[in-house]
Design an enzyme around this catalytic site. Structure first.
Site, PDB file in Angstrom:
ATOM      1  N   ARG A   1       0.841  -1.201   0.000  1.00  0.00           N
ATOM      2  CA  ARG A   1       0.000   0.000   0.000  1.00  0.00           C
ATOM      3  C   ARG A   1       0.874   1.247   0.000  1.00  0.00           C
ATOM      4  O   ARG A   1       0.523   2.262   0.571  1.00  0.00           O
ATOM      5  CB  ARG A   1      -0.920   0.004   1.204  1.00  0.00           C
TER       6      ARG A   1
ATOM      7  N   ARG B   1       5.997   9.911   3.467  1.00  0.00           N
ATOM      8  CA  ARG B   1       7.045   9.580   4.421  1.00  0.00           C
ATOM      9  C   ARG B   1       8.401   9.898   3.807  1.00  0.00           C
ATOM     10  O   ARG B   1       8.630   9.640   2.628  1.00  0.00           O
ATOM     11  CB  ARG B   1       6.934   8.091   4.755  1.00  0.00           C
TER      12      ARG B   1
ATOM     13  N   ARG C   1      15.108  -2.648   4.247  1.00  0.00           N
ATOM     14  CA  ARG C   1      14.760  -3.279   5.516  1.00  0.00           C
ATOM     15  C   ARG C   1      15.548  -4.568   5.692  1.00  0.00           C
ATOM     16  O   ARG C   1      16.064  -5.107   4.707  1.00  0.00           O
ATOM     17  CB  ARG C   1      13.256  -3.634   5.507  1.00  0.00           C
TER      18      ARG C   1
ATOM     19  N   ASP D   1      10.544  -6.860   8.701  1.00  0.00           N
ATOM     20  CA  ASP D   1      10.238  -5.919   7.613  1.00  0.00           C
ATOM     21  C   ASP D   1      10.072  -4.501   8.147  1.00  0.00           C
ATOM     22  O   ASP D   1       9.969  -3.561   7.365  1.00  0.00           O
ATOM     23  CB  ASP D   1       8.968  -6.354   6.864  1.00  0.00           C
ATOM     24  N   ASN D   2      10.039  -4.362   9.462  1.00  0.00           N
ATOM     25  CA  ASN D   2       9.896  -3.035  10.057  1.00  0.00           C
ATOM     26  C   ASN D   2      11.183  -2.588  10.737  1.00  0.00           C
ATOM     27  O   ASN D   2      11.157  -1.783  11.663  1.00  0.00           O
ATOM     28  CB  ASN D   2       8.737  -3.022  11.053  1.00  0.00           C
TER      29      ASN D   2
HETATM   30  P1  AMP Z   1       2.703  -3.131   8.223  1.00  0.00           P
HETATM   31  O1  AMP Z   1       1.881  -3.806   9.263  1.00  0.00           O
HETATM   32  O2  AMP Z   1       2.219  -1.738   7.875  1.00  0.00           O
HETATM   33  O3  AMP Z   1       4.163  -3.176   8.500  1.00  0.00           O
HETATM   34  O4  AMP Z   1       2.432  -3.945   6.876  1.00  0.00           O
HETATM   35  C1  AMP Z   1       2.779  -5.281   6.719  1.00  0.00           C
HETATM   36  C2  AMP Z   1       2.560  -5.675   5.283  1.00  0.00           C
HETATM   37  O5  AMP Z   1       1.172  -5.640   4.957  1.00  0.00           O
HETATM   38  C3  AMP Z   1       3.243  -4.779   4.268  1.00  0.00           C
HETATM   39  O6  AMP Z   1       3.692  -5.597   3.222  1.00  0.00           O
HETATM   40  C4  AMP Z   1       2.140  -3.875   3.808  1.00  0.00           C
HETATM   41  O7  AMP Z   1       2.377  -3.357   2.526  1.00  0.00           O
HETATM   42  C5  AMP Z   1       0.949  -4.807   3.829  1.00  0.00           C
HETATM   43  N1  AMP Z   1      -0.316  -4.083   3.997  1.00  0.00           N
HETATM   44  C6  AMP Z   1      -0.773  -3.485   5.107  1.00  0.00           C
HETATM   45  N2  AMP Z   1      -1.970  -2.916   4.895  1.00  0.00           N
HETATM   46  C7  AMP Z   1      -2.299  -3.136   3.608  1.00  0.00           C
HETATM   47  C8  AMP Z   1      -3.410  -2.800   2.779  1.00  0.00           C
HETATM   48  N3  AMP Z   1      -4.446  -2.103   3.247  1.00  0.00           N
HETATM   49  N4  AMP Z   1      -3.379  -3.211   1.504  1.00  0.00           N
HETATM   50  C9  AMP Z   1      -2.345  -3.904   1.021  1.00  0.00           C
HETATM   51  N5  AMP Z   1      -1.287  -4.271   1.740  1.00  0.00           N
HETATM   52  C10 AMP Z   1      -1.239  -3.888   3.031  1.00  0.00           C
HETATM   53 MG    MG Z   2       5.739  -2.510   7.702  1.00  0.00          MG
END
Ligand code: AMP
Ligand code: MG
Length: 486
Positions: free
Chosen positions: A98, A181, A188, A257-258
């Site tokens: 996203r 951002r 990462r 990944d974070n």
């Molecule tokens: P995060 O929890 O933000 O670190 O995201 C973990 C993974 O989920 C990453 O690969 C994001 O790109 C994916 N992700 C989170 N929210 C969405 C969304 N609404 N649509 C598509 N991918 C998402």
């Molecule tokens: Mg993330």
């Protein structure tokens, strides 16, 4: 490839796209998906100016168009980055589901920063997600990342939040938004895990070179670049996590990944600052076992670095056994390095300039006392800096020890106070204050967010303006809970 939706004016954009020149396995070219009605609700003018951007040109409809993803600024080559990651310990292929990287802005001083839109629509990595983000969590990231920056902690920054005029469907329909951002990069630990998992050695080698050039130029020409990168990245994480611990910051979702190779704090999801001190504090609703609790953060950082080591193994040595031996040697230094930063940080929080053997016990006993008395982490250090006895009972013996320790060093009382003042924030993003500002933002009133960001931009001073923001939440409420905001 330039996009036909290039915006008209240049507005100071000066993009280079070094990531787009890496092997194509590492990303997918994809533009932000236009939204119905862009609205610029937060714009960080000071950050924009430091990036060399034209504040006047962007603080209006043109900026709204760019920061919502409807206009692609000139010179940008948007892409979604591929990465993998261990989420709560389990390996998954992820990628920017996203978000898109517009490109790398070259600032007037020649620095390079990723400009990324988060919540900008589906990409090839969206899996079942809609590629969108909800206003609340994007504003939350804006507030907390800017607060971290003001605290002097390495972090990604927030340039803008734009509303989309489109609902995002979660458990209910919520207003959509895009966060812009700014990051030293978005490489990462999971990017290396991904590159290794593909078996594409050329991609892994190119990623290593890219990361060294961007973040560790001093390692160029190192005898074993992959091993050198592992050591240098581990050192930055040791320092970063120690900084978090010193302000009571809980990241909340330290998946691999974070964790950024730059050493910046990245991906503000369920993070929050602790009020009453407790090592076991967890805010995230999905962290049921406390994997990412306050006190576990150093251990988790080390665990994540072991995943980075695995990602780098093919480049550390031809023979895997040898590579593992070398990597373990480097990772074995993490605990001591962290401990060094931790001690140094807490020594300064207590106004200590010198190092003595009993310091660690003095600090640990303070923390234990704070836990037993339910003392507020931030305000305890502020009370000590003023010479006040913190709230709760049982402080006399500890206060006497601390005062005796202060007397054993040559520095004057005013030097001690100045040191304590320079590292102990008077104001942090208190959860109840953040929630209050977000609730107003959801109603279309951003003045509370603006005020909070303003107050948090000067965290070490006790002012009339920030007085109300220094109070802990009223006691007796439900424990604070955070959500991932996906
Ligand atoms: P995060 O929890 O933000 O670190 O995201 C973990 C993974 O989920 C990453 O690969 C994001 O790109 C994916 N992700 C989170 N929210 C969405 C969304 N609404 N649509 C598509 N991918 C998402
Ligand atoms: Mg993330």
């Amino acid at each position: 490839m330039p996009d036909e939706r290039d915006s008209g004016t240049d507005a100071g954009w000066k993009f280079d796209n070094s990531y787009a020149r890496l092997p194509e396995t590492l990303f997918s070219r994809v533009a932000p998906v236009p939204v119905r009605q862009p609205g610029l609700v937060l714009f960080n003018e000071r950050l924009a100016a430091s990036l060399g951007l034209d504040v006047g040109a962007l603080n209006g409809p043109e900026g709204a168009g760019i920061f919502a993803g409807n206009l692609v600024p000139p010179g940008a080559e948007p892409l979604a980055q591929a990465y993998a990651g261990h989420q709560f310990g389990h390996f998954t292929n992820l990628g920017d589901g996203r978000a898109v990287l517009l490109g790398e802005q070259i600032t007037p001083t020649g620095a390079r920063f990723d400009i990324q839109l988060k919540g900008s629509g589906p990409t090839p990595y969206s899996r079942r997600g809609d590629g969108r983000a909800v206003l609340g969590p994007m504003v939350r990231e804006y507030i907390i990342s800017e607060a971290m920056h003001a605290l002097g902690i390495p972090t990604t920054r927030s340039l803008a939040v734009a509303t989309t005029g489109e609902p995002v469907f979660r458990e209910e329909a919520l207003p959509g938004a895009v966060l812009t951002r700014v990051a030293a990069s978005h490489v990462r630990v999971g990017t290396f895990e991904y590159a290794t998992a593909t078996g594409d050695r050329a991609a892994l080698t190119a990623l290593l070179a890219h990361t060294i050039t961007r973040h560790y130029p001093e390692l160029e020409g190192a005898e074993n670049p992959a091993l050198a990168l592992l050591g240098a990245a581990a050192s930055r994480q040791a320092s970063l996590v120690a900084r978090w611990m010193q302000v009571g910051f809980i990241h909340g979702v330290m998946n691999t990944d974070n964790m950024a190779l730059s050493g910046e704090t990245i991906d503000y999801g369920p993070c929050a600052f602790m009020d009453a001190f407790d090592e076991a504090t967890v805010f995230s609703s999905i962290d049921r076992h406390g994997r990412y609790a306050y006190g576990n953060q150093p251990r988790i950082a080390q665990w994540n670095l072991a995943r980075l080591a695995e990602g780098l193994l093919p480049l550390i040595a031809e023979k895997e056994e040898e590579a593992i031996r070398l990597a373990e040697g480097v990772l074995g230094k993490f605990a001591d390095e962290f401990q060094g930063h931790w001690l140094e940080g807490f020594r300064s929080k207590l106004g200590l300039f010198t190092a003595e053997a009993g310091d660690e016990a003095l600090i640990r006993d303070l923390l234990a006392l704070m836990k037993d008395s339910g003392a507020d982490f931030t305000n305890t250090f502020i009370a000590l800096a003023k010479g006040d006895t913190p709230e709760g009972g049982g402080w006399t013996a500890w206060m006497d020890r601390w005062k005796a320790r202060l007397a054993s060093q040559p520095q004057t009382e005013s030097e001690v106070i100045a040191r304590m003042r320079s590292v102990n924030p008077a104001v942090i993003p208190r959860n109840h204050r953040v929630e209050e500002a977000l609730a107003a933002a959801m109603e279309g009133d951003f003045s509370k967010v603006q005020r909070l960001v303003q107050v948090l931009s000067d965290p070490f001073a006790e002012t009339m303006e920030n007085e109300a923001f220094r109070k802990p939440p009223p006691s007796g409420g439900e424990p604070y809970r955070t959500f991932c905001g996906t």
